[in-house]
Design a protein around this motif. Structure first.
Motif, PDB file in Angstrom:
ATOM      1  N   THR A  36       0.838  -1.194   0.000  1.00 42.26           N
ATOM      2  CA  THR A  36       0.000   0.000   0.000  1.00 42.26           C
ATOM      3  C   THR A  36       0.873   1.244   0.000  1.00 42.26           C
ATOM      4  OG1 THR A  36      -1.624   1.246   1.309  1.00 42.26           O
ATOM      5  CG2 THR A  36      -0.113  -0.168   2.513  1.00 42.26           C
ATOM      6  N   PRO A 211      -5.095  -0.280  -9.891  1.00 43.28           N
ATOM      7  CA  PRO A 211      -6.337  -0.702  -9.218  1.00 43.28           C
ATOM      8  C   PRO A 211      -7.332  -1.339 -10.173  1.00 43.28           C
ATOM      9  CG  PRO A 211      -6.373   1.656  -9.585  1.00 43.28           C
ATOM     10  CD  PRO A 211      -5.017   1.187 -10.043  1.00 43.28           C
ATOM     11  N   GLY A 213      -8.670  -4.236  -9.941  1.00 47.29           N
ATOM     12  CA  GLY A 213      -9.709  -4.949  -9.209  1.00 47.29           C
ATOM     13  C   GLY A 213     -10.903  -4.096  -8.852  1.00 47.29           C
ATOM     14  N   TYR A 214     -10.723  -2.789  -8.809  1.00 48.69           N
ATOM     15  CA  TYR A 214     -11.839  -1.914  -8.480  1.00 48.69           C
ATOM     16  C   TYR A 214     -12.944  -1.974  -9.530  1.00 48.69           C
ATOM     17  CZ  TYR A 214      -9.343   0.282  -4.617  1.00 48.69           C
ATOM     18  OH  TYR A 214      -8.703   0.509  -3.428  1.00 48.69           O
ATOM     19  N   THR A 216     -14.205  -4.586 -10.948  1.00 47.74           N
ATOM     20  CA  THR A 216     -15.110  -5.725 -10.737  1.00 47.74           C
ATOM     21  C   THR A 216     -15.430  -5.955  -9.267  1.00 47.74           C
ATOM     22  OG1 THR A 216     -13.188  -7.226 -10.705  1.00 47.74           O
ATOM     23  CG2 THR A 216     -14.282  -6.875 -12.830  1.00 47.74           C
ATOM     24  N   ARG A 217     -14.935  -5.089  -8.392  1.00 45.41           N
ATOM     25  CA  ARG A 217     -15.175  -5.272  -6.967  1.00 45.41           C
ATOM     26  C   ARG A 217     -16.638  -4.993  -6.627  1.00 45.41           C
ATOM     27  NH1 ARG A 217     -12.352  -1.436  -2.576  1.00 45.41           N
ATOM     28  NH2 ARG A 217     -14.037  -0.092  -3.308  1.00 45.41           N
ATOM     29  N   PRO A 218     -17.274  -5.828  -5.820  1.00 44.20           N
ATOM     30  CA  PRO A 218     -18.682  -5.579  -5.472  1.00 44.20           C
ATOM     31  C   PRO A 218     -18.831  -4.310  -4.649  1.00 44.20           C
ATOM     32  CG  PRO A 218     -17.771  -7.340  -4.120  1.00 44.20           C
ATOM     33  CD  PRO A 218     -16.743  -7.040  -5.171  1.00 44.20           C
ATOM     34  N   TYR A 219     -20.041  -3.781  -4.654  1.00 40.23           N
ATOM     35  CA  TYR A 219     -20.308  -2.566  -3.906  1.00 40.23           C
ATOM     36  C   TYR A 219     -20.156  -2.815  -2.401  1.00 40.23           C
ATOM     37  CZ  TYR A 219     -22.274  -0.638  -8.186  1.00 40.23           C
ATOM     38  OH  TYR A 219     -22.441  -0.186  -9.456  1.00 40.23           O
ATOM     39  N   ILE A 220     -19.725  -1.786  -1.708  1.00 41.21           N
ATOM     40  CA  ILE A 220     -19.622  -1.852  -0.252  1.00 41.21           C
ATOM     41  C   ILE A 220     -20.951  -1.407   0.357  1.00 41.21           C
ATOM     42  CG2 ILE A 220     -18.431  -0.991   1.788  1.00 41.21           C
ATOM     43  CD1 ILE A 220     -15.973  -0.555   0.084  1.00 41.21           C
TER      44      ILE A 220
END
Length: 244
Positions: A36, A211, A213-214, A216-220
């Motif tokens: 990070t 980034p 992965g952002y 296809t990342r599911p919503y928070i």
């Protein structure tokens, strides 16, 4: 070449490349959650908004210039009609602008990290080492450029340093070429090798990631802190149990 030149310009590059590659593999495998930037924007944003864009713009142009100058042979640029004078002029102008942006941006970031209490508290020894090596390498590069092109009569590094750099990847290192380069260019190269050796173990690893992965990342899903059972006010007659 003497033994020191062989060590510095033949052996050391392969040691650094090995540490650079295996260090990233180790870091990703055993410290994935530590991969990070260690962002400190939440502590202070005013100086960060100025210093960060300046530094990142400048260092990106500097890196692209180094890649072009070290990787692309001189004969290739001359074959497409870019003479030595035109190439030298463009390199000096763009390099000076990018170098100034990098230095000013880095100075602001270091000042911010030293003077803003929460940011300084969050600064680790690893961060301090990284900033010191980064500043030293940039300063040596600027000094080499200024001395060669302002004080001296110019130095064509594409006849010595660039062939040496490419020869390392050809597995036929020509250390004698680098040993013949001016002292400031050699110090700059040594500083860069030390920086790349510690790179995998610092926050600089974020430069090698994107980034993706952002996408296809599911919503928070955020839940309200309100004591109501749902997001809408309850209807009359349907009050939650336990309320008066």
């Amino acid at each position: 070449m003497n033994a020191l030149d062989v060590t510095l310009w033949v052996v050391a590059p392969y040691v650094v490349l090995t540490i650079f590659v295996l260090g990233h593999v180790w870091r990703y495998r055993y410290d994935k959650f530590g991969w990070t930037t260690r962002s400190s924007q939440m502590y202070e944003s005013r100086l960060l908004r100025i210093g960060s864009p300046l530094f990142h713009f400048g260092i990106l142009v500097v890196l692209l210039g180094h890649v072009g100058g070290l990787v692309i042979p001189k004969s290739w640029t001359e074959a497409v009609g870019v003479g030595e004078h035109a190439y030298h002029l463009a390199a000096v102008v763009l390099g000076t602008v990018a170098g100034l942006c990098t230095v000013v941006g880095l100075a602001i970031l270091i000042y911010r990290r030293r003077t803003v209490g929460p940011v300084f508290t969050a600064t680790t020894r690893n961060d301090k080492l990284m900033y010191a090596l980064l500043a030293l390498t940039i300063a040596l590069g600027l000094a080499a450029t200024v001395v060669a092109n302002v004080v001296g009569g110019g130095y064509d590094y594409r006849t010595t340093i660039s062939p040496w750099f490419r020869s390392v990847f050809y597995l036929q290192p020509q250390g004698d070429l680098m040993a013949a380069a001016p002292i400031l260019f050699r110090l700059h190269a040594l500083g860069a090798m030390v920086l790349f050796a510690v790179w995998p173990f610092t926050r600089l690893v974020h430069m090698l990631t994107a980034p993706v992965g952002y996408l296809t990342r599911p919503y928070i899903v955020y839940r309200s802190r309100d004591d109501r059972a749902g997001s809408r006010p309850p209807r009359r007659g349907w009050e939650p149990a336990g309320r008066p």
